[in-house]
Structure formats: C-alpha cells, structure tokens
Scaffold this motif. Sequence first.
Motif, short mmCIF file in Angstrom:
data_model
loop_
_atom_site.label_atom_id
_atom_site.label_comp_id
_atom_site.label_asym_id
_atom_site.label_seq_id
_atom_site.Cartn_x
_atom_site.Cartn_y
_atom_site.Cartn_z
N VAL A 182 0.86 -1.19 0.00
CA VAL A 182 0.00 0.00 0.00
C VAL A 182 0.89 1.24 0.00
N LEU A 183 0.52 2.21 -0.82
CA LEU A 183 1.14 3.53 -0.80
C LEU A 183 0.01 4.54 -0.71
N LEU A 184 0.06 5.40 0.31
CA LEU A 184 -1.02 6.36 0.52
C LEU A 184 -0.48 7.77 0.65
N THR A 185 -1.34 8.73 0.30
CA THR A 185 -0.98 10.14 0.44
C THR A 185 -2.24 10.96 0.66
N GLY A 186 -2.05 12.28 0.80
CA GLY A 186 -3.18 13.18 1.05
C GLY A 186 -3.12 14.41 0.16
N SER A 187 -4.21 15.14 0.12
CA SER A 187 -4.35 16.26 -0.82
C SER A 187 -3.67 17.54 -0.38
N GLN A 188 -3.46 17.72 0.93
CA GLN A 188 -3.10 19.04 1.46
C GLN A 188 -1.60 19.29 1.57
N LYS A 189 -0.81 18.36 1.05
CA LYS A 189 0.65 18.54 1.09
C LYS A 189 1.13 18.98 -0.30
N ALA A 190 1.97 18.18 -0.95
CA ALA A 190 2.57 18.62 -2.21
C ALA A 190 1.56 18.74 -3.36
N PHE A 191 0.41 18.09 -3.25
CA PHE A 191 -0.63 18.30 -4.27
C PHE A 191 -1.17 19.72 -4.23
N ALA A 192 -0.93 20.43 -3.13
CA ALA A 192 -1.34 21.83 -2.97
C ALA A 192 -2.85 22.01 -3.18
N LEU A 193 -3.61 21.13 -2.54
CA LEU A 193 -5.07 21.20 -2.52
C LEU A 193 -5.53 21.40 -1.08
N PRO A 194 -6.77 21.81 -0.86
CA PRO A 194 -7.29 21.82 0.51
C PRO A 194 -7.32 20.41 1.08
N PRO A 195 -7.39 20.27 2.40
CA PRO A 195 -7.48 18.94 3.02
C PRO A 195 -8.80 18.27 2.70
N GLY A 196 -8.83 16.94 2.89
CA GLY A 196 -10.09 16.22 2.79
C GLY A 196 -10.13 15.11 1.76
N LEU A 197 -9.01 14.89 1.07
CA LEU A 197 -8.95 13.83 0.05
C LEU A 197 -7.70 13.00 0.29
N ALA A 198 -7.88 11.69 0.37
CA ALA A 198 -6.75 10.76 0.46
C ALA A 198 -6.69 9.94 -0.82
N LEU A 199 -5.49 9.55 -1.21
CA LEU A 199 -5.29 8.75 -2.42
C LEU A 199 -4.41 7.57 -2.05
N PHE A 200 -4.71 6.41 -2.63
CA PHE A 200 -3.86 5.25 -2.34
C PHE A 200 -3.96 4.22 -3.44
N THR A 201 -2.96 3.36 -3.49
CA THR A 201 -3.00 2.19 -4.34
C THR A 201 -2.59 0.98 -3.51
N ALA A 202 -3.05 -0.18 -3.93
CA ALA A 202 -2.81 -1.40 -3.15
C ALA A 202 -2.49 -2.56 -4.10
N SER A 203 -1.63 -3.44 -3.65
CA SER A 203 -1.21 -4.58 -4.47
C SER A 203 -2.32 -5.64 -4.53
N GLU A 204 -2.17 -6.56 -5.48
CA GLU A 204 -3.12 -7.69 -5.55
C GLU A 204 -3.03 -8.53 -4.28
#
Length: 359
Positions: A182-204
């Motif tokens: 799993v690799l996860l991140t959030g919107s309010q850091k380097a994406f330079a968006l307001p907080p409230g969105l998380a993004l992730f991907t996961a292996s099979e």
Amino acid sequence: MSTHVKLYIPGPVEVSPDTYAAMAQPMIGHRGKGFQDLYAEIQPMLQTLFGTKGLVFLSTSSAFGIMEGCIRNLVAKKVLNCCNGAFADKWHDVSKRCGKQAEAYTVEWGQPVMADEIDKRLATGEFDAVTFIHNETSTGVLSPIAEIAALKKKYPEVMFITDSVSGFTTVPVNFDELGLDVLLTGSQKAFALPPGLALFTASEAAMARAATINDRGYYFDFLEFKANGEKSMTPSTPCISLIYGLRHQLNKIFAEGVDNRYARHAKLNGMVHDWVIRNGFEFFAPEGYRSKSLTCVTNNKGIDVTAFIGLLKKNHSMIIDGGYGKLKGKTFRVSNMGDETEASISTVIAALDDSLAKL
C-alpha cells in the motif's frame, strides 16, 4: 477584510487561485456518467505518479482514514509499526485502538527508519504487516524507502504499508517497482489542494489479504474501493470539488513534467537549506535523510520561536511552523512543497532574514 496569511507550514500548504477556480465547477451527481468520466480522466495520470498499473483509489477522508483502513484490512496476526516521529507514533496508536497485536520499532525523533532493523524484527516471523512513514512530516526525515521495500522479497507474506503523505510528488516513488503493498498520500501537502482527500493504491496481495479479514469495516473496506474503482466510482460520496481541483493540479504537474517537478522541489529545498547554514542553525534530520518537501530546523541558537513566527506573520503575512508536539520551540519547520517557485521561496527567505534581524 482580513489579510491573507500565506502558508509555509508543512500542510495544509498554500493553494493557488487557479486551483480554487478549478474547484468552482458546477456540482454533478457522483453516481452518474459525469463523475465516472472525471474519475477515468485522472486515473492514468495518477497511475503514472504512483508508478503502478493498478488502480489508484480516492477516499473522502484525511490520509489517516486510509492509515486506519490499512490496519483494519491487512493485519491478521501482528503489525510492526516503525515509529520515528509524531505521525509514525500515531500509526502505532491506531493499530492498538483497532484491537490489533502491534509492536513499535522505536527510533529517536529526527532519525530515519532503517531496513536492517526492520529485517531483524521481521525475521522473528511474528509479523504479517509493517507500517512506515516515507517522509515524517513532524521531523523532516526522509527514510530510505527503496532499501526498506527491498525486504518484501525476503518476506513476501508481510504487507509493506507506506505513508508518503508529505513526500509524494516531491521525490520519485514507483509503487510497482518497489514492490510495496500500500502507498497512501493526502491532498493538502505537495498536491497543494485543501485537506479532505486521500489517495492510495494497493497490491493484488493486499486485496487478497483483505478478502480474508472479516472485521475490516465498511467505509475503508479495500474490496469496496476495488469494486467501485473498477467502475470509475468511489464506495461513498466523494468530495467532487476537491477532485476537480486534483484534475487541475495533475494537469499542471504533467505540463511541468514529473522529473522537472522533482528537480524544482530539490532546488527550493536547497534554497531553504542554504538559509539554515548561513544563519548558523542546524538540521534536525541527518545528512542523507532530509526531506525534499520541508526543512525541520533545530533551534540550536535558542531563539524565541514564537516571537520569530509572530514577526513573520505581522510584517510579512506569512506563517511557518513552530515545531510539532514535543519539538515545539526546539525546532521550526519551513515548507517548500506544492506550487512554490524560486521567486516565492526567495521572498520567504528574505522575510525570514528580516524577522530574525528584528528578534
């Protein structure tokens, strides 16, 4: 009208006016073709950034939602939480509160998590999951993700779970190549968006593990994310305005060029580092393990950090961070991530010089 105080704290970071404008699109139904088209449009860009052929999922939550989701979905036996800062420590707390067997590999704040120490612990056979923070925001420490991820080949049954909330898009992280789960991140850091969105991907393998867990909950159920993601949808109501903003930021990232973006963050980070050295301060993180998105400065000169920040805010309408948790006053942090430029960071440095001179 109140003065806009520009954010140079390590998140939320400054959001550009063009991003706010992009977010001001008319609302659409999240179960209609309009949303599916939006999701499908950004998916290839997200896959490129994550370095994966798999799906990248969107969660209406902070990154901590997915951090908890990882514990709920992937820990059957016992989790090793690598603890080297405030957010890493919190992940251990989350593991215990979720009722999982959990052990902390504790490192002094300001030091990286090292692969050989993880190896020693995984060799016991006690663990079926390990969590670690790629870029510990509280300390400005960048841990050696490639060396840690290389252990996956030795321990294929262990889930390797990584938070790159404040590192993602400032340095390369190739999920498939690294072999993470799993690799996860959030919107309010380097994406330079307001907080409230998380993004992730996961292996099979992660999805297969989740399928064996009976109490993984609903809101952060990885299998729900997968089933919906395959239809370009989210399991629950998404933050549509933020996703419009995400599309805009992704278009900006690819217009700049991903490698150019990494180089820009390195250069801006170097400008802040030069300021630290020139003014006789020290770095909290050791050489070779320093974040490219922020700088955690040791207050070895014993300045009044609160007064320093106050001058910066009063005279320059900017704010930096005065140290996280037990590091308050002992350190301060300056962010260079997101949409910042050489010109904007030069302005910050001039403001820091002026504020330091007035102390």
